[in-house]
Design a protein around this motif. Structure first.
Motif, PDB file in Angstrom:
ATOM      1  N   LEU A  47      -0.700  53.734  -3.982  1.00 37.96           N
ATOM      2  CA  LEU A  47      -0.384  53.400  -2.596  1.00 37.96           C
ATOM      3  C   LEU A  47      -1.384  52.411  -2.005  1.00 37.96           C
ATOM      4  O   LEU A  47      -1.137  51.843  -0.931  1.00 37.96           O
ATOM      5  N   GLY A  48      -2.526  52.258  -2.674  1.00 41.56           N
ATOM      6  CA  GLY A  48      -3.521  51.309  -2.207  1.00 41.56           C
ATOM      7  C   GLY A  48      -4.289  51.762  -0.990  1.00 41.56           C
ATOM      8  O   GLY A  48      -4.794  50.940  -0.212  1.00 41.56           O
ATOM      9  N   THR A  49      -4.412  53.071  -0.798  1.00 36.99           N
ATOM     10  CA  THR A  49      -5.146  53.577   0.362  1.00 36.99           C
ATOM     11  C   THR A  49      -5.600  55.005   0.114  1.00 36.99           C
ATOM     12  O   THR A  49      -5.011  55.727  -0.711  1.00 36.99           O
ATOM     13  N   ARG A  50      -6.643  55.411   0.800  1.00 35.03           N
ATOM     14  CA  ARG A  50      -7.134  56.797   0.701  1.00 35.03           C
ATOM     15  C   ARG A  50      -6.252  57.703   1.545  1.00 35.03           C
ATOM     16  O   ARG A  50      -5.902  57.372   2.680  1.00 35.03           O
ATOM     17  N   LEU A  51      -5.913  58.849   1.015  1.00 29.32           N
ATOM     18  CA  LEU A  51      -5.104  59.836   1.729  1.00 29.32           C
ATOM     19  C   LEU A  51      -5.938  61.023   2.197  1.00 29.32           C
ATOM     20  O   LEU A  51      -5.628  61.639   3.226  1.00 29.32           O
ATOM     21  N   LEU A  52      -6.969  61.333   1.426  1.00 34.14           N
ATOM     22  CA  LEU A  52      -7.834  62.468   1.732  1.00 34.14           C
ATOM     23  C   LEU A  52      -9.285  62.019   1.718  1.00 34.14           C
ATOM     24  O   LEU A  52      -9.663  61.137   0.932  1.00 34.14           O
ATOM     25  N   GLU A  53     -10.080  62.607   2.581  1.00 35.83           N
ATOM     26  CA  GLU A  53     -11.513  62.337   2.579  1.00 35.83           C
ATOM     27  C   GLU A  53     -12.245  63.657   2.766  1.00 35.83           C
ATOM     28  O   GLU A  53     -11.740  64.577   3.409  1.00 35.83           O
ATOM     29  N   ARG A  54     -13.412  63.740   2.202  1.00 41.02           N
ATOM     30  CA  ARG A  54     -14.169  64.988   2.266  1.00 41.02           C
ATOM     31  C   ARG A  54     -15.151  64.953   3.418  1.00 41.02           C
ATOM     32  O   ARG A  54     -15.878  63.982   3.613  1.00 41.02           O
ATOM     33  N   GLN A  55     -15.120  66.008   4.233  1.00 40.70           N
ATOM     34  CA  GLN A  55     -16.076  66.200   5.309  1.00 40.70           C
ATOM     35  C   GLN A  55     -16.763  67.535   5.078  1.00 40.70           C
ATOM     36  O   GLN A  55     -16.178  68.588   5.317  1.00 40.70           O
ATOM     37  N   GLY A  56     -17.995  67.460   4.575  1.00 40.30           N
ATOM     38  CA  GLY A  56     -18.672  68.690   4.186  1.00 40.30           C
ATOM     39  C   GLY A  56     -17.952  69.291   2.996  1.00 40.30           C
ATOM     40  O   GLY A  56     -17.729  68.626   1.978  1.00 40.30           O
TER      41      GLY A  56
END
Length: 301
Positions: A47-56
């Motif tokens: 998809l060429g993009t981040r869907l999830l990111e980690r916070q802590g």
């Protein structure tokens, strides 16, 4: 040219979001965590993009992830609906129907609009939450409520990507306890000049419309109370503390329940009703029926 979307990868992403973690999703899917994480990265790459990111220690949806999840939810929800229909299991859902109701929305009107859900036999258990619209939208984004009934559409720039369904509108009338009306005789709306009034809280759609109406009519009433809760406003009105507005659509109920008189119609002022959902096309039959009944009742069908 973009490649084909891998729906297995999309299913894995959808499951991670619904389960709340990669660990829980891996357990549900019967996959190893490293394999599942690799498949999510492949989806993001395609998809060429981040869907999830980690916070802590927690995973959070990015803006693109929120959009992807809404589409995935609709895609796999339709798949489940198709399977249930073709196997003869397309029976009405008895899962609780969770509705958020804006505190600015007249509760008599909300009750009438929700009655179809209560009259289904058998029907879902109705769960209602009342709060400010912005807080209810946050609950909608977290899937804690299925729809929000509000007096205004989704605000511009809202962090929650939802869809607005206009249900209809009602003219607005003023009411008063009989002794108060006797103290301020004369034709409406001139009887409101320097009379005590009870109004919705500032910032609500109805309050803005009423302020404009007072100004256009050259009226200067005495605002003795402002209430974000429409039911509390009517209770003060029942006690004779001021003239108060309510939708004409529930005028008979207001007169009967609060033992007040209808004084007159505020011409040009309307109470509008909207349903806010995460789905562009509502799938759940009970919600479809509820919205259709509301549109018929309010003349927007």
């Amino acid at each position: 040219m973009a490649g084909w979307l891998n729906y297995h990868h999309l299913l894995y992403f959808w499951t991670v979001v619904r389960e709340g973690s990669v660990t829980a999703a891996a357990r549900s899917l019967g996959l190893a965590q490293p394999t599942l994480s690799s498949q999510i990265r492949s989806l993001e790459a395609s998809l060429g993009t981040r869907l999830l990111e980690r916070q802590g220690r927690q995973l959070r949806l990015t803006a693109a992830g929120q959009s992807a999840f809404r589409y995935a939810d609709e895609i796999f929800g339709l798949g489940q609906e198709l399977q249930a229909t073709l196997t003869g299991a397309g029976l009405p859902s008895l899962a609780p129907l969770t509705v958020g109701i804006s505190d600015a929305l007249p509760k008599l009107l909300a009750r009438q609009l929700l009655e179809p859900a209560l009259q289904e036999a058998p029907g879902p258990r109705l769960v209602c939450w009342q709060d400010r619209t912005d807080r209810l939208l946050a609950q909608l984004g977290l899937h804690e409520v299925e729809l929000v009934l509000a007096d205004q559409p989704l605000p511009p720039g809202s962090p929650i990507r939802a869809f607005t369904h206009e249900l209809g509108r009602s003219a607005v009338a003023f009411f008063a306890a009989a002794p108060l009306r006797d103290e301020h005789p004369g034709p409406f709306p001139r009887c409101l000049e320097n009379a005590p009034v009870l109004l919705p809280a500032k910032g609500t759609a109805l309050r803005r419309s009423l302020d404009d109406w007072f100004e256009a009519a050259g009226l200067r009433p005495r605002v003795v109370a402002e209430c974000s809760d429409s039911a509390l406003l009517k209770t003060f009105g029942q006690g004779g503390y001021g003239f108060f507005p309510a939708p004409q659509a529930v005028a008979k109920e207001v007169v009967r329940q609060y033992q007040v008189k209808r004084v007159g119609l505020a011409k040009g002022v309307e109470e509008r009703l909207y349903a806010l959902t995460l789905e562009r096309r509502v799938r759940r039959p009970e919600i479809q029926a509820l919205l259709q009944a509301a549109r018929i009742r309010l003349g927007a069908a």
